[in-house]
Structure formats: structure tokens, C-alpha cells
Design a protein around this motif. Sequence first.
Motif, PDB file in Angstrom:
ATOM      1  N   ILE A 475      20.203 -36.911-122.254  1.00 34.55           N
ATOM      2  CA  ILE A 475      20.177 -38.317-121.846  1.00 34.55           C
ATOM      3  C   ILE A 475      21.146 -38.558-120.690  1.00 34.55           C
ATOM      4  O   ILE A 475      20.817 -39.249-119.705  1.00 34.55           O
ATOM      5  CB  ILE A 475      20.526 -39.232-123.041  1.00 34.55           C
ATOM      6  N   VAL A 476      22.342 -37.991-120.765  1.00 31.68           N
ATOM      7  CA  VAL A 476      23.341 -38.212-119.725  1.00 31.68           C
ATOM      8  C   VAL A 476      22.888 -37.608-118.395  1.00 31.68           C
ATOM      9  O   VAL A 476      22.930 -38.262-117.344  1.00 31.68           O
ATOM     10  CB  VAL A 476      24.706 -37.631-120.153  1.00 31.68           C
ATOM     11  N   ILE A 477      22.438 -36.340-118.436  1.00 29.74           N
ATOM     12  CA  ILE A 477      22.109 -35.642-117.191  1.00 29.74           C
ATOM     13  C   ILE A 477      20.798 -36.145-116.595  1.00 29.74           C
ATOM     14  O   ILE A 477      20.717 -36.429-115.394  1.00 29.74           O
ATOM     15  CB  ILE A 477      22.050 -34.124-117.431  1.00 29.74           C
ATOM     16  N   VAL A 478      19.764 -36.238-117.416  1.00 27.12           N
ATOM     17  CA  VAL A 478      18.434 -36.574-116.894  1.00 27.12           C
ATOM     18  C   VAL A 478      18.272 -38.074-116.690  1.00 27.12           C
ATOM     19  O   VAL A 478      17.838 -38.518-115.612  1.00 27.12           O
ATOM     20  CB  VAL A 478      17.336 -36.029-117.830  1.00 27.12           C
ATOM     21  N   TYR A 479      18.618 -38.849-117.707  1.00 24.75           N
ATOM     22  CA  TYR A 479      18.340 -40.293-117.619  1.00 24.75           C
ATOM     23  C   TYR A 479      19.403 -41.032-116.805  1.00 24.75           C
ATOM     24  O   TYR A 479      19.075 -41.818-115.901  1.00 24.75           O
ATOM     25  CB  TYR A 479      18.256 -40.879-119.023  1.00 24.75           C
ATOM     26  N   LEU A 480      20.683 -40.788-117.100  1.00 23.89           N
ATOM     27  CA  LEU A 480      21.735 -41.564-116.441  1.00 23.89           C
ATOM     28  C   LEU A 480      22.056 -41.060-115.036  1.00 23.89           C
ATOM     29  O   LEU A 480      22.417 -41.853-114.165  1.00 23.89           O
ATOM     30  CB  LEU A 480      23.008 -41.537-117.297  1.00 23.89           C
ATOM     31  N   ILE A 481      21.935 -39.743-114.800  1.00 26.18           N
ATOM     32  CA  ILE A 481      22.302 -39.209-113.488  1.00 26.18           C
ATOM     33  C   ILE A 481      21.074 -38.998-112.604  1.00 26.18           C
ATOM     34  O   ILE A 481      20.946 -39.611-111.534  1.00 26.18           O
ATOM     35  CB  ILE A 481      23.092 -37.888-113.651  1.00 26.18           C
ATOM     36  N   LEU A 482      20.150 -38.129-113.021  1.00 28.36           N
ATOM     37  CA  LEU A 482      19.010 -37.790-112.166  1.00 28.36           C
ATOM     38  C   LEU A 482      18.101 -38.988-111.920  1.00 28.36           C
ATOM     39  O   LEU A 482      17.613 -39.190-110.808  1.00 28.36           O
ATOM     40  CB  LEU A 482      18.222 -36.638-112.792  1.00 28.36           C
ATOM     41  N   PHE A 483      17.868 -39.766-112.945  1.00 28.76           N
ATOM     42  CA  PHE A 483      16.986 -40.921-112.775  1.00 28.76           C
ATOM     43  C   PHE A 483      17.570 -41.921-111.777  1.00 28.76           C
ATOM     44  O   PHE A 483      16.865 -42.472-110.930  1.00 28.76           O
ATOM     45  CB  PHE A 483      16.747 -41.591-114.126  1.00 28.76           C
ATOM     46  N   ASN A 484      18.879 -42.141-111.851  1.00 25.81           N
ATOM     47  CA  ASN A 484      19.517 -43.069-110.911  1.00 25.81           C
ATOM     48  C   ASN A 484      19.599 -42.475-109.507  1.00 25.81           C
ATOM     49  O   ASN A 484      19.579 -43.219-108.515  1.00 25.81           O
ATOM     50  CB  ASN A 484      20.904 -43.451-111.419  1.00 25.81           C
ATOM     51  N   MET A 485      19.717 -41.145-109.396  1.00 26.69           N
ATOM     52  CA  MET A 485      19.633 -40.512-108.085  1.00 26.69           C
ATOM     53  C   MET A 485      18.274 -40.772-107.441  1.00 26.69           C
ATOM     54  O   MET A 485      18.183 -41.059-106.241  1.00 26.69           O
ATOM     55  CB  MET A 485      19.868 -39.008-108.213  1.00 26.69           C
ATOM     56  N   PHE A 486      17.223 -40.687-108.242  1.00 25.84           N
ATOM     57  CA  PHE A 486      15.874 -40.951-107.730  1.00 25.84           C
ATOM     58  C   PHE A 486      15.756 -42.386-107.210  1.00 25.84           C
ATOM     59  O   PHE A 486      15.235 -42.624-106.115  1.00 25.84           O
ATOM     60  CB  PHE A 486      14.858 -40.692-108.844  1.00 25.84           C
ATOM     61  N   LEU A 487      16.264 -43.331-107.981  1.00 19.91           N
ATOM     62  CA  LEU A 487      16.207 -44.730-107.538  1.00 19.91           C
ATOM     63  C   LEU A 487      17.019 -44.939-106.263  1.00 19.91           C
ATOM     64  O   LEU A 487      16.615 -45.703-105.374  1.00 19.91           O
ATOM     65  CB  LEU A 487      16.734 -45.643-108.653  1.00 19.91           C
ATOM     66  N   ALA A 488      18.158 -44.243-106.155  1.00 18.53           N
ATOM     67  CA  ALA A 488      18.984 -44.389-104.956  1.00 18.53           C
ATOM     68  C   ALA A 488      18.273 -43.830-103.731  1.00 18.53           C
ATOM     69  O   ALA A 488      18.333 -44.431-102.639  1.00 18.53           O
ATOM     70  CB  ALA A 488      20.316 -43.669-105.167  1.00 18.53           C
ATOM     71  N   ILE A 489      17.605 -42.684-103.874  1.00 16.48           N
ATOM     72  CA  ILE A 489      16.872 -42.090-102.752  1.00 16.48           C
ATOM     73  C   ILE A 489      15.786 -43.034-102.266  1.00 16.48           C
ATOM     74  O   ILE A 489      15.642 -43.279-101.054  1.00 16.48           O
ATOM     75  CB  ILE A 489      16.272 -40.737-103.167  1.00 16.48           C
ATOM     76  N   ILE A 490      15.011 -43.590-103.183  1.00 13.88           N
ATOM     77  CA  ILE A 490      13.936 -44.516-102.801  1.00 13.88           C
ATOM     78  C   ILE A 490      14.510 -45.789-102.197  1.00 13.88           C
ATOM     79  O   ILE A 490      13.999 -46.317-101.192  1.00 13.88           O
ATOM     80  CB  ILE A 490      13.058 -44.850-104.025  1.00 13.88           C
ATOM     81  N   GLY A 491      15.588 -46.305-102.774  1.00 15.26           N
ATOM     82  CA  GLY A 491      16.180 -47.540-102.266  1.00 15.26           C
ATOM     83  C   GLY A 491      16.714 -47.386-100.849  1.00 15.26           C
ATOM     84  O   GLY A 491      16.490 -48.262 -99.991  1.00 15.26           O
ATOM     85  N   GLU A 492      17.396 -46.284-100.578  1.00 17.98           N
ATOM     86  CA  GLU A 492      17.935 -46.065 -99.235  1.00 17.98           C
ATOM     87  C   GLU A 492      16.808 -45.870 -98.220  1.00 17.98           C
ATOM     88  O   GLU A 492      16.893 -46.357 -97.086  1.00 17.98           O
ATOM     89  CB  GLU A 492      18.860 -44.848 -99.246  1.00 17.98           C
ATOM     90  N   ALA A 493      15.766 -45.148 -98.618  1.00 18.56           N
ATOM     91  CA  ALA A 493      14.637 -44.946 -97.709  1.00 18.56           C
ATOM     92  C   ALA A 493      13.957 -46.277 -97.396  1.00 18.56           C
ATOM     93  O   ALA A 493      13.558 -46.526 -96.246  1.00 18.56           O
ATOM     94  CB  ALA A 493      13.634 -43.969 -98.324  1.00 18.56           C
ATOM     95  N   TYR A 494      13.845 -47.143 -98.384  1.00 21.71           N
ATOM     96  CA  TYR A 494      13.208 -48.448 -98.163  1.00 21.71           C
ATOM     97  C   TYR A 494      14.027 -49.293 -97.190  1.00 21.71           C
ATOM     98  O   TYR A 494      13.482 -49.983 -96.315  1.00 21.71           O
ATOM     99  CB  TYR A 494      13.049 -49.173 -99.490  1.00 21.71           C
ATOM    100  N   VAL A 495      15.349 -49.235 -97.324  1.00 19.24           N
ATOM    101  CA  VAL A 495      16.208 -49.996 -96.416  1.00 19.24           C
ATOM    102  C   VAL A 495      16.044 -49.492 -94.981  1.00 19.24           C
ATOM    103  O   VAL A 495      15.945 -50.285 -94.027  1.00 19.24           O
ATOM    104  CB  VAL A 495      17.679 -49.885 -96.863  1.00 19.24           C
ATOM    105  N   ARG A 496      15.972 -48.160 -94.804  1.00 17.58           N
ATOM    106  CA  ARG A 496      15.805 -47.617 -93.454  1.00 17.58           C
ATOM    107  C   ARG A 496      14.454 -48.012 -92.859  1.00 17.58           C
ATOM    108  O   ARG A 496      14.345 -48.312 -91.662  1.00 17.58           O
ATOM    109  CB  ARG A 496      15.937 -46.090 -93.486  1.00 17.58           C
ATOM    110  N   VAL A 497      13.421 -48.026 -93.668  1.00 17.73           N
ATOM    111  CA  VAL A 497      12.099 -48.430 -93.201  1.00 17.73           C
ATOM    112  C   VAL A 497      12.109 -49.890 -92.778  1.00 17.73           C
ATOM    113  O   VAL A 497      11.540 -50.262 -91.739  1.00 17.73           O
ATOM    114  CB  VAL A 497      11.032 -48.167 -94.293  1.00 17.73           C
ATOM    115  N   LYS A 498      12.732 -50.746 -93.557  1.00 14.31           N
ATOM    116  CA  LYS A 498      12.798 -52.167 -93.205  1.00 14.31           C
ATOM    117  C   LYS A 498      13.539 -52.367 -91.887  1.00 14.31           C
ATOM    118  O   LYS A 498      13.155 -53.216 -91.060  1.00 14.31           O
ATOM    119  CB  LYS A 498      13.501 -52.951 -94.319  1.00 14.31           C
ATOM    120  N   GLU A 499      14.606 -51.601 -91.662  1.00 12.25           N
ATOM    121  CA  GLU A 499      15.353 -51.725 -90.413  1.00 12.25           C
ATOM    122  C   GLU A 499      14.517 -51.277 -89.217  1.00 12.25           C
ATOM    123  O   GLU A 499      14.571 -51.890 -88.142  1.00 12.25           O
ATOM    124  CB  GLU A 499      16.632 -50.897 -90.496  1.00 12.25           C
TER     125      GLU A 499
END
Length: 508
Positions: A475-499
Motif C-alpha cells: 500500500i505504501v509503495i504502490v498506492y501512496l508513492i507510485l500512484f501519486n507519482m503518476f498523478l504528478a506526471i500527468i498534472g505537470e504535463a497538462y500544465v505545460r500543454v496549457k501554457e
Amino acid sequence: LLELKLRAERAAGQLEEADEVEAGFRAALLEIALYVFFVVIFGIVTWLSAIDVAYPYASKIDGVISGDPPASLRDVYQESQFWAYLEDTFVPNVFVTTDYNDSPLDPSRLGYVLDVDKIIGSVRLEQKRVKDDRTLCPIPPVYASLIDTCYPRIRSELDVSAEVYGPEDRFTSTATGFFADFGGQRFVQDLPNDASVDDVIATLRSLRKDSWIDAQTREVRVIFTVYNPAADLFCNVQLFFHFAHTGGIRVEASFRTISMLRQWLLLTPTRTFFPPELRHQLLFALELSFLLMVLAMVVAEVRQLARLGWFAYISSVWNVIDLFNLSLFIIFFFFRFFFVALTSLLDFRPSPSTYSEFRYMAGLVYQSQNLTAFNCVLTYIKMFKYLQFSTRLSQLTHTLTEASEDLAGFIFMFLLVFMAYAFSFHMAFGMDVSSFQDFTNSFFTLFLIILGDFNFEQLRLANDLLGPLLFISYIVIVYLILFNMFLAIIGEAYVRVKEKTSAFEDPF
């Protein structure tokens, strides 16, 4: 004069460039309109081809065939329960010879399930047996004096036995199905659909007395097909009893609904059995138009492939999706034509004691449904290909493209960790928890844990040390760390696209 001439040339160039942009925009709009029309036709064909009453139809038959505990289909775990289920549940519910007042039924009403579903032909018991070959299952020398027989599981048709057996070699094998060379040899017993309960039970008890099922039995199927005239549907019923080489019986059931595709039977002699109506003729014209559109798209893709070459063609993800999508459409229509061809081989009105093979048709219908289901995703996702001209409507594809490099690295890390835990959970709990009995089940169970579907108490009871340790670390490694890394990657890419796109005007 020279300066005026230069200004005029620049103005002419700008006008020419504007004309080219406008022409490209109009061509894009036309292409989008044509594809939207294609998607609409596909949606109509899919909607009209769907069988909306398939589930309630099959579930009712499932209910009456499966029965209730303690003599239900799902309660069969050993041979004695197999025979008890057939005699106490299956036969009384399928071979109905009296009405609810216990009055004998008219002969014309025999062979019905649930009063309205007519059994087509006989009910078949079909057995698959493994060869008596010591080389397939050698006994260790230390137990040679204790164990005299060993019959392994069937790995291929080469391990299937066709040898006669039983008292006075009563039981002989026969080739089954339309394609006997591929269907293999099976031991069958056909039960007439108009037989009485007592007669069928007497036949079953005779089979049991002469050991029709023994240690070499690996699978028994109970197969029959019913037809409902009100719904104009067939239902092919198959009950699977897998006699495991480790002991015991594993039960499965298949209730596959078959539509006769009357619109395609217009081209065959079978149309005399199932006369098409006006709606079937309209549906045939619609599906034929859709087929022609698919062929036109195939020709266009082939031309593009010839013009660009393989490497340039597959360098675009959209071209790969197009190729895969159209290939599945071609396979779908091949299944349609194959289904129509099978109808000419099928006996739709056999005698009560003659078995009629509907399994292949049921399989084709379900495979066609699977292809359509997958193509629904591809066909509608391809809409994003034609929305690249709009900065607003193409944000999804642009975001995934922007994040593709980071996502590739993330997916590698995720699969590495995920597979490590899949093997770990399988090794730790595979002998005690059914969800982790093999690697495949372990893989999907861990995926469900991410979505919140888990049974922690079961893991703790199975292994009070590794259970909590593996679960919490996962739960710690997959859900709390990797899952949030995935959301961060998508979020940053979306911000760059909007800019990047905020300065562009959306033509739509």
C-alpha cells in the motif's frame, strides 16, 4: 515602385497562405464529418445487433438448470455429487413430463424448459478421457508397490484417449462437432428430449453402474440447446465438470445466447426456416453499407501505407490504431460470413433423439461480440485523431504526448514493483488464499487492492507475519508513492500543454 512591388508580393503571399490554411481547414472539417458519419453508422449497427434480452433469457435458464443447495450445480465437488445433481436437479428440471398439477403433458409439450423454451434435439453427455500411459505419469520407485495407477492431466489432444472400455467394451468413442479432425474423440451419451424422467434416470444409473466415469475421466460436458420463439433466440447450454488430476471436481457453466442474424440469412437457403422481415432487410442494407465503408477505409490505408512505407507509416500511433481497428472489422465480417456458412450445415429440426451441434455458432456469436466491444473503444477513441485541429478538444492527446517520456519510465518502474509483489503474494499466500493461487490471480487481485477491494483479515490469518508486512508495504509503495507519482506526471504535463496552447486561437 520597388517597395510597392515588394509589399504587393508579400500581401499576395499572405493571401495565398491564408487560402491554403482555409482549404486545409475545410478538408479537415470534411474528414471529420465523414468519420462522424462512419461512427454514427457503426453505433446504429452495434445498437441494433445487441441482444438486450440475452441476460434475462440466459439467467432464467441458468436458475432452473443450476438448482438450489444442497443439490445445486455449484455444490458438486466429487463424483457422487455429480450423479446426485443429474438425478435430483438436472433431469427433473429439463425432462418435464407433467404440469404443475402432476397431470401428464400432451406429447406436443414434451421437451420444454420453463414451459416456453423448446429443446432442439437431444441432450448430450460428452466425456473426455486421458490415456493410460505410464510414461505420462511415472510413479516413483519408492511408491511402486503402494500405488498402481496414475493418470495425469490432459495437456493436448495427443493425451486424449479413444480406447474402448467398460463391461464388454460397452463404451466407444466418436468424433464430435462439425470438424471431427479438430474436435477429437469423445465418449457420448445422447438423452432424447421427450424421454420421461424415469427413463433418463434409468439410463444414468446404467452408466454409473458400468463405471462410465472412472479415474481416466478428465471432463464431462452436458450440452443442449433451447429455442424461444417469442424472443427469436437460441441458448446453447454447456455444463462443464472438470475432474482434476489432483482429485475432486471443478464446475463451470456457459449459457450463450444466439441470434440467427436473419438479415444475413437472406443470402442462404436457411432463410426458408427463418423468413426475414422488413426490419431485417433494412438492417442488412445498413450492415452492407457499413462493410463497404470499412473496405473503402482499408483501401485508403493501403494507399497511405504504399506512399509512406512501413517505417514512416507505423511511426504514427494513429496509423497503428487505424490498422488494428480495420483489421478487427475485417475479422468481424469474416465471422459473420462463417456463421452464415455454418447455418447450412446445421440441422434445425432434428428428431428428439438426435443431437444438433450449436456450439460453434454460439462461439462465433460471442467472439463477434468481443470484437465489437474492443472496436467500440478503438473507433470512438479515434475521434481524437480528427480533433487535433482544436487546442481545446485535443488536450487529452497533447497531455499524453507531452508526458510520454516520463510515463514510459514510470510504467517500467511500476511493472517492476508490481510483478515483484505479484510473485511475493503468490508465494506467501498461494497455498491458503484462492485469490493468490497462481500468478495470474495474484496479479489481478493486487490490482483490485489498489481500487480498495481487499480482505486484510484473510491475509493475516493465512500468514500472521508476512500478511500485514506485505500488505502495508504494498500500500505504501504502490498506492501512496507510485500512484501519486503518476498523478504528478500527468498534472505537470497538462500544465505545460496549457501554457503552450494558451497563445493559439482555437478555430473551433
